[in-house]
Design a protein around this motif. Structure first.
Motif, PDB file in Angstrom:
ATOM      1  N   GLN A 302      14.916 -16.458   3.576  1.00 36.58           N
ATOM      2  CA  GLN A 302      13.761 -15.802   4.202  1.00 36.58           C
ATOM      3  C   GLN A 302      14.207 -14.995   5.408  1.00 36.58           C
ATOM      4  N   VAL A 303      13.669 -13.794   5.515  1.00 40.54           N
ATOM      5  CA  VAL A 303      13.904 -12.922   6.672  1.00 40.54           C
ATOM      6  C   VAL A 303      12.557 -12.649   7.320  1.00 40.54           C
ATOM      7  N   SER A 304      12.432 -12.945   8.605  1.00 38.70           N
ATOM      8  CA  SER A 304      11.183 -12.710   9.325  1.00 38.70           C
ATOM      9  C   SER A 304      11.317 -11.462  10.187  1.00 38.70           C
ATOM     10  N   VAL A 305      10.335 -10.570  10.073  1.00 40.54           N
ATOM     11  CA  VAL A 305      10.335  -9.326  10.851  1.00 40.54           C
ATOM     12  C   VAL A 305       9.390  -9.508  12.034  1.00 40.54           C
ATOM     13  N   PRO A 306       9.862  -9.337  13.271  1.00 40.11           N
ATOM     14  CA  PRO A 306       9.017  -9.602  14.442  1.00 40.11           C
ATOM     15  C   PRO A 306       7.907  -8.579  14.623  1.00 40.11           C
ATOM     16  N   ARG A 307       6.814  -9.024  15.232  1.00 42.52           N
ATOM     17  CA  ARG A 307       5.743  -8.113  15.618  1.00 42.52           C
ATOM     18  C   ARG A 307       6.218  -7.241  16.778  1.00 42.52           C
ATOM     19  N   LEU A 308       5.620  -6.067  16.929  1.00 44.39           N
ATOM     20  CA  LEU A 308       6.002  -5.183  18.022  1.00 44.39           C
ATOM     21  C   LEU A 308       5.695  -5.835  19.372  1.00 44.39           C
ATOM     22  N   ALA A 309       4.628  -6.650  19.426  1.00 39.20           N
ATOM     23  CA  ALA A 309       4.266  -7.329  20.676  1.00 39.20           C
ATOM     24  C   ALA A 309       5.335  -8.330  21.112  1.00 39.20           C
ATOM     25  N   GLU A 310       6.198  -8.741  20.168  1.00 42.31           N
ATOM     26  CA  GLU A 310       7.269  -9.681  20.497  1.00 42.31           C
ATOM     27  C   GLU A 310       8.504  -8.975  21.066  1.00 42.31           C
ATOM     28  N   ARG A 311       8.510  -7.663  21.033  1.00 41.79           N
ATOM     29  CA  ARG A 311       9.657  -6.915  21.557  1.00 41.79           C
ATOM     30  C   ARG A 311       9.189  -5.689  22.348  1.00 41.79           C
ATOM     31  N   PRO A 312       8.394  -5.920  23.398  1.00 43.67           N
ATOM     32  CA  PRO A 312       7.838  -4.793  24.159  1.00 43.67           C
ATOM     33  C   PRO A 312       8.911  -3.907  24.789  1.00 43.67           C
ATOM     34  N   GLU A 313      10.106  -4.474  25.047  1.00 46.21           N
ATOM     35  CA  GLU A 313      11.168  -3.662  25.644  1.00 46.21           C
ATOM     36  C   GLU A 313      11.655  -2.552  24.720  1.00 46.21           C
ATOM     37  N   ASP A 314      11.297  -2.615  23.422  1.00 48.32           N
ATOM     38  CA  ASP A 314      11.693  -1.569  22.474  1.00 48.32           C
ATOM     39  C   ASP A 314      10.685  -0.422  22.406  1.00 48.32           C
ATOM     40  N   ILE A 315       9.513  -0.593  23.017  1.00 49.11           N
ATOM     41  CA  ILE A 315       8.453   0.420  22.913  1.00 49.11           C
ATOM     42  C   ILE A 315       8.884   1.778  23.480  1.00 49.11           C
TER      43      ILE A 315
END
Length: 451
Positions: A302-315
């Motif tokens: 299984q591969v889990s793709v994170p929500r954008l809210a979990e990586r705000p530094e990438d915005i």
């Protein structure tokens, strides 16, 4: 001397010799070991282009070999020899990083095909940035580094993969990257949205049909599995398949053969299945709306793709990319985000994830005047409505400032502090109370200097 070297690990001399004879005819130089100790001694001396090991050995098991190679020779493909019925051991081997499985008694034709595929890995880029990419996987956050490393490892096996993530996170992109880093990179990648196919056409679409097999079948049709022959079939939103179709899909995956509608004969297929869904398949299994046996077949890794809210530094990086993308596509000058707009995006929850961010910036780019995108251009109305009650509470306390950014930071600081105090500084509980992820809360506490 051959340019390729192989290591064969098995406690039965006859099996080692059979494999060695097969590989030497393929121009591989073969080395042999009868147990884990001998194998590790040879692996410490040099890397090999291919390794094949039995699961059960006199002084241990093949998983020890895989774990050692993961640490010392991560790019070396390892095939695991398994006895009939050892399903759990086989799944554990694939999860640990085995390239593929070889069942006893060993099929020589199958072994040759497996070795040819494994040797092709020497020509597959090990760096994820060297294969086709897209904006959805841009990011330097910790969770994205972890995801990219997981994709790299998963791609170098033949195991089925299930990708879980919310809508708009980039599940299809992850599937494509797995394909393009695998030995199947030069073969087809076929993406299928399972929820978009009418139920009465599913069998024909997946398995093909013969001319005249039903009304409207005016010619032969290959179907998705045959179209993906040698490559990867990506089943997006696999949870939408009805139960009867799940049963047929399970049989095809188990037997590695398809029978077209209207045909009396099965045809062998060589397809890697990668599936995805935004739903929790285990919960659907518990509710008996998804077959447990199919779940086990699809969910080997299984591969889990994170929500954008979990990586705000990438915005900021993603925002810059989308703005540049539409400037190039439309032949217009590139613009920037003003301070208020940039800050608003950092604090937005993005229920639609990366796809929503792109839509917001595409719309804002068309509305912007001058050389920057303003907060008004973003039109983040739903977010503004959620913030409104907090603005009223804060205004009652008469926070005096003429700087909007500082004003909003003060609001956020108060909301986070109140949630932390209410939960006795339990960050997990506070994040749940605020409706954000633990990682997002940790990022904002650091940004706002909340200790």
């Amino acid at each position: 001397m051959s340019q390729y070297a192989a290591l064969i690990i098995d406690d039965e001399p006859d099996i080692r010799e059979l494999i060695a004879m097969t590989l030497e005819r393929m121009d591989l130089q073969c080395f042999q070991a009868a147990n884990v100790s001998e194998a590790l001694a040879l692996l410490k001396q040099r890397p090999y282009h291919f390794c094949i090991t039995d699961m059960k050995l006199p002084d241990g098991n093949g998983l020890e070999i895989i774990n050692f190679c993961n640490a010392q020779h991560p790019n070396m493909p390892i095939a695991m020899i398994t006895a009939f019925g050892n399903v759990d051991l086989a799944v554990n081997a694939l999860k640990a990083g085995a390239f593929d499985l070889v069942a006893k008694p060993i099929d020589i034709v199958r072994l040759r095909e497996l070795v040819h595929a494994a040797l092709r890995l020497t020509r597959v880029p090990a760096n994820i940035e060297a294969v086709p990419s897209s904006e959805g996987l841009l990011g330097q956050s910790e969770v994205m580094h972890t995801l990219k490393e997981k994709i790299r490892k998963v791609a170098r096996t033949q195991a089925p993969v299930f990708i879980h993530g919310e809508s708009g996170t980039g599940k299809e992109l992850v599937a494509r990257l797995i394909h393009y880093q695998s030995v199947r990179a030069d073969q087809p990648f076929i993406a299928v949205n399972c929820g978009a196919i009418p139920k009465d056409l599913m069998e024909s679409e997946f398995f093909g049909h013969r001319k005249g097999s039903f009304t409207g079948a005016n010619s032969d049709k290959a179907g998705f599995f045959k179209a993906a022959q040698g490559g990867t079939l990506f089943l997006d939103e696999v949870a939408e398949l009805p139960l009867d179709m799940q049963a047929k899909l399970l049989r095809v995956i188990q037997e590695k053969a398809v029978r077209s509608v209207g045909s009396e004969h099965e045809e062998s297929i060589d397809v890697r299945v990668v599936s995805a869904s935004h739903k929790d398949l285990q919960q659907l299994v518990d509710e008996e709306t998804f077959r447990q046996d199919l779940f086990f077949r699809l969910n080997v890794i299984q591969v889990s793709v994170p929500r954008l809210a979990e990586r705000p530094e990438d915005i900021p990086l993603l925002s810059q990319h989308f703005i540049r993308k539409y400037a190039l596509e439309w032949g217009m000058p590139e613009v920037s985000l003003d301070a208020r707009a940039a800050d608003a995006l950092l604090h937005y929850t993005f229920p639609g994830n990366v796809r929503e961010l792109e839509n917001i910036l595409q719309r804002a780019f068309t509305m912007a005047e001058g050389d920057s995108i303003s907060l008004e251009d973003l039109s983040l109305t739903p977010q503004a409505e959620r913030i409104q009650p907090l603005l009223a509470d804060t205004d009652a306390e008469r926070i005096e400032t003429n700087n909007l950014e500082a004003y909003l930071e003060n609001i956020e600081r108060q909301a986070i502090t109140q949630a932390l105090e209410a939960t006795r500084w339990n960050k997990t509980a506070a994040a749940e109370k605020l409706g954000i992820s633990f990682r997002a809360l940790r990022y904002r506490c650091k940004k706002l200097a909340i200790d």
